[in-house]
Design an enzyme around this catalytic site. Sequence first.
Site, mmCIF file in Angstrom:
data_model
loop_
_atom_site.group_PDB
_atom_site.id
_atom_site.type_symbol
_atom_site.label_atom_id
_atom_site.label_comp_id
_atom_site.label_asym_id
_atom_site.label_seq_id
_atom_site.Cartn_x
_atom_site.Cartn_y
_atom_site.Cartn_z
ATOM 1 N N GLU A 86 -40.956 5.290 -15.941
ATOM 2 C CA GLU A 86 -41.209 6.715 -16.349
ATOM 3 C C GLU A 86 -41.875 7.542 -17.351
ATOM 4 O O GLU A 86 -41.834 6.662 -18.569
ATOM 5 C CB GLU A 86 -39.732 6.977 -16.825
ATOM 6 N N LYS A 264 -28.405 10.108 -20.881
ATOM 7 C CA LYS A 264 -29.134 9.007 -20.030
ATOM 8 C C LYS A 264 -31.006 9.594 -20.171
ATOM 9 O O LYS A 264 -31.622 8.835 -20.457
ATOM 10 C CB LYS A 264 -29.887 10.295 -18.769
ATOM 11 N N ASP A 280 -29.761 -7.269 -20.086
ATOM 12 C CA ASP A 280 -29.469 -7.365 -18.873
ATOM 13 C C ASP A 280 -29.599 -6.065 -19.403
ATOM 14 O O ASP A 280 -28.247 -4.483 -19.524
ATOM 15 C CB ASP A 280 -28.340 -7.492 -18.680
ATOM 16 N N HIS A 378 -43.862 16.774 -19.970
ATOM 17 C CA HIS A 378 -43.970 15.845 -18.933
ATOM 18 C C HIS A 378 -45.344 15.877 -18.374
ATOM 19 O O HIS A 378 -45.743 14.643 -17.188
ATOM 20 C CB HIS A 378 -42.275 15.646 -18.278
HETATM 21 P P1 NAD Z 1 -26.714 -18.319 -21.751
HETATM 22 O O1 NAD Z 1 -25.524 -19.111 -20.668
HETATM 23 O O2 NAD Z 1 -28.292 -18.133 -20.719
HETATM 24 O O3 NAD Z 1 -26.976 -18.789 -22.875
HETATM 25 C C1 NAD Z 1 -26.070 -18.946 -23.898
HETATM 26 C C2 NAD Z 1 -26.198 -20.474 -24.497
HETATM 27 O O4 NAD Z 1 -27.148 -20.969 -24.729
HETATM 28 C C3 NAD Z 1 -24.861 -20.230 -25.279
HETATM 29 O O5 NAD Z 1 -23.438 -20.678 -24.798
HETATM 30 C C4 NAD Z 1 -25.078 -21.131 -26.331
HETATM 31 O O6 NAD Z 1 -24.417 -22.351 -25.759
HETATM 32 C C5 NAD Z 1 -26.869 -21.637 -26.103
HETATM 33 N N1 NAD Z 1 -27.287 -21.646 -27.324
HETATM 34 C C6 NAD Z 1 -28.741 -22.195 -27.785
HETATM 35 N N2 NAD Z 1 -28.679 -21.332 -28.583
HETATM 36 C C7 NAD Z 1 -27.938 -20.489 -29.125
HETATM 37 C C8 NAD Z 1 -28.218 -19.763 -30.394
HETATM 38 N N3 NAD Z 1 -29.101 -19.332 -31.257
HETATM 39 N N4 NAD Z 1 -27.120 -18.534 -30.161
HETATM 40 C C9 NAD Z 1 -26.249 -18.796 -29.169
HETATM 41 N N5 NAD Z 1 -26.243 -19.646 -28.310
HETATM 42 C C10 NAD Z 1 -27.627 -20.227 -27.469
HETATM 43 O O7 NAD Z 1 -26.876 -16.948 -21.675
HETATM 44 P P2 NAD Z 1 -25.878 -16.196 -21.456
HETATM 45 O O8 NAD Z 1 -26.627 -14.968 -22.858
HETATM 46 O O9 NAD Z 1 -24.340 -16.392 -22.287
HETATM 47 O O10 NAD Z 1 -26.003 -15.327 -20.615
HETATM 48 C C11 NAD Z 1 -26.562 -13.773 -20.347
HETATM 49 C C12 NAD Z 1 -26.607 -13.798 -18.960
HETATM 50 O O11 NAD Z 1 -25.377 -13.295 -18.204
HETATM 51 C C13 NAD Z 1 -27.265 -11.950 -18.646
HETATM 52 O O12 NAD Z 1 -28.042 -12.939 -17.931
HETATM 53 C C14 NAD Z 1 -26.862 -11.660 -17.626
HETATM 54 O O13 NAD Z 1 -26.880 -10.591 -16.654
HETATM 55 C C15 NAD Z 1 -25.614 -12.244 -17.762
HETATM 56 N N6 NAD Z 1 -24.275 -11.995 -17.014
HETATM 57 C C16 NAD Z 1 -23.751 -11.224 -16.735
HETATM 58 C C17 NAD Z 1 -22.427 -10.319 -16.693
HETATM 59 C C18 NAD Z 1 -21.903 -8.974 -17.639
HETATM 60 O O14 NAD Z 1 -22.649 -8.152 -18.398
HETATM 61 N N7 NAD Z 1 -21.316 -8.457 -16.739
HETATM 62 C C19 NAD Z 1 -22.191 -11.583 -15.810
HETATM 63 C C20 NAD Z 1 -22.369 -12.393 -15.727
HETATM 64 C C21 NAD Z 1 -23.899 -13.286 -16.025
#
Ligand code: NAD
Length: 430
Positions: A86, A264, A280, A378
């Site tokens: 945008e 928005k 996300d 804009h």
């Molecule tokens: P992830 O599972 O890919 O990574 C997180 C993991 O990385 C942790 O559980 C830990 O084991 C490890 N880790 C290593 N270094 C770390 C640090 N410094 N801090 C924290 N953890 C560390 O990612 P996530 O954050 O659990 O999930 C994010 C993804 O899930 C996004 O892609 C999102 O789109 C997706 N998602 C979102 C939804 C929703 O929002 N409703 C639902 C399902 C999936």
Amino acid sequence: MDATPKSSRIAGFHKLDIAGRIDSVARFAQLDAAEKAHLADTGNLPPELADHMIENVVGTLNIPVGIATNLRIDGCDRLVPMATEESSVVAAVCNAARQCYDSGGFTTSMSGMLMIAQVQLTGVSDPQHARLRILEREAEIRELCNACDPVLVRLGGGFRELEVRVIDTIAGPMVIVHLIVDTRDAMGANAVNTMAERLAPHLAQWTGATSRLRILSNLADRRVARARCTWKLADIGGESVRDGMLAAYHFAEADPYRAATHNKGIMNGISAVVLATGNDTRAVEAGAHAYAARKGRYGSLSTWEASADGDLVGVLEMPMAVGLIGGATRVHPTARLALKILGVDTAEQLARVIVAVGLAQNFSAMKALATSGIQKGHMALHAQNIAMMAGATGPEVDLLARVLVAKGSVRMDTAEAELAALRAATAGGT
Ligand code: NAD
């Protein structure tokens, strides 16, 4: 015309490589060689990476990344990458940040870094009694949750708190268990979803309930990022501008039709940084809008007041579940670069930068609306988009855009007529 009916039932589509999928789509949609080549060019996201990120990949979609300048956040100057299609969004942040840079910029804070996972339990005959039976097992629950993610626990994160709610639904009472988890530098969806799934059978066994949904809540109200900022009266153009902006805020707070557009505007800034950093956008957007309705009616995410000195003071508070690890943040090379440009060391810092950008965006939109109107700012960029849509290329784009703005008619029909005139004049050597 092709007499064979098209079918979207393409067996084994997912098993094809990218080139095979492009061929298949090209047959379906009659794409020519140039269109197929366009899809195959994945730019700075290597195709094998894209192919691992989502399913059925046939290409990538490039969105411009712009840099918001002038931002001073908690005494630290930052350049903020924003990915958006945008026009005017990046310029709006730069303008708002310039107008408060000398008075100190943005001050931010965070309520915590906790995510909530929910487990739904149905068919409980004694929900209040069951609630206490679950709460009594907190130590056991902590152990079960933490065992799911030793890496997170080693980094100082993990299970923090248990909450059990009994809610009334059209199907009767349900017991809803909240696992509250510190996910450190991850957004944490996968981390907490794993915990919820692991715990659910135990909860069902302890209560005699049926466990159903097991997933995080995007209403991340234990992870609220806050930004505040003062815009000096003299820097924004005086009292009438300030009062117009305050009236805009009062309108948004009172009327959901206006609040949706007000928010928005905030999300224009927020989502652009969330996307640029590989986070996300839908998770943050869902959290934002749910939070905006937390008082029972949808309202403004920001608040605006006049200070004792008559300056304009703005506040933005909203859930900000973003990470530096997980999802696409580390996988996507442009997201990695965006994080490097930002220079943030923790997910908390990133969340705080993002909410400052949201407040800046909100300031600019309100100021434009309260003064010259949104279209003026804009128009210059919008005119370029219209010029390109009308078929202008290369130097024609700027030239035609200037003509459209000068004529005060940034419309497709005008653009097409003016482009034709421009080309005729060039061909005629005038
Ligand atoms: P992830 O599972 O890919 O990574 C997180 C993991 O990385 C942790 O559980 C830990 O084991 C490890 N880790 C290593 N270094 C770390 C640090 N410094 N801090 C924290 N953890 C560390 O990612 P996530 O954050 O659990 O999930 C994010 C993804 O899930 C996004 O892609 C999102 O789109 C997706 N998602 C979102 C939804 C929703 O929002 N409703 C639902 C399902 C999936």
